[in-house]
Structures are given as C-alpha cells and as structure tokens.
Write a protein that holds these residues in place. Structure first.
Motif, short mmCIF file in Angstrom:
data_model
loop_
_atom_site.label_atom_id
_atom_site.label_comp_id
_atom_site.label_asym_id
_atom_site.label_seq_id
_atom_site.Cartn_x
_atom_site.Cartn_y
_atom_site.Cartn_z
N ALA A 22 0.84 -1.21 0.00
CA ALA A 22 0.00 0.00 0.00
C ALA A 22 0.87 1.25 0.00
O ALA A 22 0.59 2.22 -0.73
N TYR A 23 1.94 1.23 0.78
CA TYR A 23 2.85 2.38 0.87
C TYR A 23 3.49 2.67 -0.48
O TYR A 23 3.62 3.82 -0.88
N LYS A 25 2.31 2.13 -3.37
CA LYS A 25 1.30 2.69 -4.28
C LYS A 25 0.97 4.13 -3.91
O LYS A 25 0.78 4.97 -4.79
N ASP A 26 0.84 4.42 -2.62
CA ASP A 26 0.45 5.76 -2.17
C ASP A 26 0.95 5.99 -0.74
O ASP A 26 0.22 5.74 0.22
N PRO A 27 2.20 6.47 -0.62
CA PRO A 27 2.78 6.65 0.72
C PRO A 27 1.97 7.55 1.65
O PRO A 27 1.79 7.23 2.82
N VAL A 28 1.46 8.65 1.13
CA VAL A 28 0.75 9.62 1.98
C VAL A 28 -0.58 9.04 2.48
O VAL A 28 -0.89 9.11 3.67
N ALA A 29 -1.35 8.44 1.59
CA ALA A 29 -2.63 7.85 2.01
C ALA A 29 -2.41 6.71 2.99
O ALA A 29 -3.16 6.55 3.95
N THR A 30 -1.37 5.93 2.77
CA THR A 30 -1.07 4.82 3.67
C THR A 30 -0.68 5.32 5.05
O THR A 30 -1.16 4.81 6.07
N THR A 32 -1.53 8.16 6.36
CA THR A 32 -2.73 8.76 6.96
C THR A 32 -3.65 7.69 7.52
O THR A 32 -4.11 7.78 8.66
N SER A 33 -3.91 6.64 6.72
CA SER A 33 -4.83 5.60 7.18
C SER A 33 -4.23 4.77 8.31
O SER A 33 -4.96 4.20 9.11
N LYS A 45 5.35 12.74 3.14
CA LYS A 45 5.03 13.43 1.88
C LYS A 45 6.26 14.15 1.33
O LYS A 45 6.53 14.12 0.13
#
Length: 68
Positions: A22-23, A25-30, A32-33, A45
């Motif tokens: 997941a990281y 693919k999208d470090p910031v969203a990961t 955050t979640s 970020k």
C-alpha cells in the motif's frame, strides 16, 4: 484513536508486506490511514529522511535504509 508514531509505521513497513505494498502505491494515504499525526504524514510526503533519521536516533534505535 491513539496516534501511532512514525517510527512504529516505518518499522511495521519492514515486516508487513500488505502495508508495504500500500505504501509503495500511495505513501501519503497509507501513512494517513495508519493513523500518523499530520506532522508525520508531512514528513512522509516531503521525504524528509533527515527528520526520520533523527527520530530513530532519539530513540536509540538502529536505522535501516530502504529505497522504496
């Protein structure tokens, strides 16, 4: 919900394949979640690795270097 630490997040990335995927693919969203504080999400970020290094040093933990 208790905020998790950046150090915990990075250590878990090392052992949790699903989190790492997941990281990547999208470090910031990961981040955050995962429950990181806004300041820690900002470090991810901005790829502020010097701050990450200092957080590990402050805890007297060994630093593992990975390039994701």
């Amino acid at each position: 919900m208790m905020t998790k630490s950046l150090v915990d997040f990075l250590e878990e990335l090392d052992s949790n394949a699903e989190l790492k995927e997941a990281y990547l693919k999208d470090p910031v969203a990961t981040a955050t979640s995962y429950g990181l504080a806004d300041a820690d999400v900002k470090i991810i970020k901005n790829k502020d690795w010097d701050t990450v290094k200092s957080k590990f040093e402050n805890l007297n933990k060994d630093i593992k270097v990975h390039s994701y």
